[in-house]
Scaffold this motif. Structure first.
Motif, PDB file in Angstrom:
ATOM      1  N   HIS A  12       0.840  -1.197   0.000  1.00 26.67           N
ATOM      2  CA  HIS A  12       0.000   0.000   0.000  1.00 26.67           C
ATOM      3  C   HIS A  12       0.872   1.243   0.000  1.00 26.67           C
ATOM      4  CE1 HIS A  12      -2.665   3.008   1.867  1.00 26.67           C
ATOM      5  NE2 HIS A  12      -3.624   2.366   1.218  1.00 26.67           N
ATOM      6  N   ARG A  13       1.896   1.252   0.814  1.00 27.50           N
ATOM      7  CA  ARG A  13       2.800   2.403   0.924  1.00 27.50           C
ATOM      8  C   ARG A  13       3.549   2.647  -0.394  1.00 27.50           C
ATOM      9  NH1 ARG A  13       3.801   7.158   1.843  1.00 27.50           N
ATOM     10  NH2 ARG A  13       5.885   7.702   2.474  1.00 27.50           N
ATOM     11  N   ALA A  14       3.967   1.591  -1.057  1.00 30.59           N
ATOM     12  CA  ALA A  14       4.680   1.737  -2.330  1.00 30.59           C
ATOM     13  C   ALA A  14       3.770   2.342  -3.403  1.00 30.59           C
ATOM     14  CB  ALA A  14       5.214   0.389  -2.798  1.00 30.59           C
ATOM     15  N   VAL A  16       1.244   4.412  -2.820  1.00 28.55           N
ATOM     16  CA  VAL A  16       1.111   5.831  -2.470  1.00 28.55           C
ATOM     17  C   VAL A  16       2.348   6.598  -2.941  1.00 28.55           C
ATOM     18  CG1 VAL A  16       0.978   7.472  -0.556  1.00 28.55           C
ATOM     19  CG2 VAL A  16      -0.455   5.439  -0.540  1.00 28.55           C
ATOM     20  N   GLN A  17       3.527   6.025  -2.769  1.00 32.96           N
ATOM     21  CA  GLN A  17       4.753   6.680  -3.232  1.00 32.96           C
ATOM     22  C   GLN A  17       4.762   6.835  -4.749  1.00 32.96           C
ATOM     23  OE1 GLN A  17       7.705   4.099  -1.523  1.00 32.96           O
ATOM     24  NE2 GLN A  17       8.139   5.544   0.119  1.00 32.96           N
ATOM     25  N   ARG A  18       4.325   5.811  -5.469  1.00 29.77           N
ATOM     26  CA  ARG A  18       4.273   5.896  -6.933  1.00 29.77           C
ATOM     27  C   ARG A  18       3.309   6.993  -7.381  1.00 29.77           C
ATOM     28  NH1 ARG A  18       4.008  -0.218  -9.404  1.00 29.77           N
ATOM     29  NH2 ARG A  18       5.952  -0.987  -8.525  1.00 29.77           N
ATOM     30  N   ASN A  20       2.396   9.619  -5.644  1.00 27.72           N
ATOM     31  CA  ASN A  20       2.973  10.918  -5.300  1.00 27.72           C
ATOM     32  C   ASN A  20       4.075  11.324  -6.262  1.00 27.72           C
ATOM     33  OD1 ASN A  20       1.364  11.811  -3.201  1.00 27.72           O
ATOM     34  ND2 ASN A  20       2.492  10.621  -1.680  1.00 27.72           N
ATOM     35  N   ARG A  21       4.858  10.376  -6.750  1.00 30.75           N
ATOM     36  CA  ARG A  21       5.870  10.701  -7.757  1.00 30.75           C
ATOM     37  C   ARG A  21       5.214  11.180  -9.045  1.00 30.75           C
ATOM     38  NH1 ARG A  21       8.126   5.488  -7.194  1.00 30.75           N
ATOM     39  NH2 ARG A  21       8.939   5.444  -5.105  1.00 30.75           N
ATOM     40  N   HIS A  22       4.103  10.568  -9.390  1.00 30.57           N
ATOM     41  CA  HIS A  22       3.366  10.981 -10.583  1.00 30.57           C
ATOM     42  C   HIS A  22       2.798  12.392 -10.406  1.00 30.57           C
ATOM     43  CE1 HIS A  22       0.759  10.591 -14.106  1.00 30.57           C
ATOM     44  NE2 HIS A  22      -0.203  11.111 -13.353  1.00 30.57           N
ATOM     45  N   ALA A  24       3.837  14.718  -8.321  1.00 32.86           N
ATOM     46  CA  ALA A  24       4.870  15.724  -8.029  1.00 32.86           C
ATOM     47  C   ALA A  24       5.226  16.545  -9.260  1.00 32.86           C
ATOM     48  CB  ALA A  24       6.119  15.051  -7.477  1.00 32.86           C
ATOM     49  N   VAL A  29       0.078  16.434  -4.400  1.00 37.38           N
ATOM     50  CA  VAL A  29       0.455  15.329  -3.533  1.00 37.38           C
ATOM     51  C   VAL A  29      -0.814  14.627  -3.056  1.00 37.38           C
ATOM     52  CG1 VAL A  29       0.501  16.711  -1.415  1.00 37.38           C
ATOM     53  CG2 VAL A  29       1.924  14.678  -1.576  1.00 37.38           C
ATOM     54  N   ARG A  31      -2.774  12.744  -0.140  1.00 36.27           N
ATOM     55  CA  ARG A  31      -2.773  12.695   1.319  1.00 36.27           C
ATOM     56  C   ARG A  31      -3.933  11.835   1.797  1.00 36.27           C
ATOM     57  NH1 ARG A  31      -0.052  17.649   3.076  1.00 36.27           N
ATOM     58  NH2 ARG A  31       1.887  17.475   1.923  1.00 36.27           N
TER      59      ARG A  31
END
Length: 80
Positions: A12-14, A16-18, A20-22, A24, A29, A31
């Motif tokens: 799940h965290r990975a 969310v990071q992907r 957010n990178r998109h 950014a 962001v 949240r």
């Protein structure tokens, strides 16, 4: 939950990071909603960092949003 063995498991965290990178690239962001009133609108929201406001509420599952943005491939699935 039945998981297809052919799919790669992504946390799940990975995801969310992907996402957010998109986001950014456009100054946004993803949240998580914290209060019950906010969760009634959606589990997550997209904040615009340049304008300091909520851009949109996300009420669909995280895997669906990630697939729509193209950050989750068809051979990947999100774990809980």
């Amino acid at each position: 939950m039945i998981v297809d063995a052919a799919k790669t498991q992504i946390s799940h965290r990975a995801v969310v990071q992907r996402i957010n990178r998109h986001y950014a690239k456009s100054g946004k962001v993803l949240r998580a909603s914290r209060t019950p009133a906010d969760r009634a609108r959606g589990s997550f929201y997209v904040a615009d960092l340049t304008l300091h406001r909520v851009d949109s509420w996300v009420s669909c599952p995280l895997a669906v949003l990630a697939a729509e943005l193209g950050v989750l491939h068809p051979y990947e699935s999100v774990t809980d």
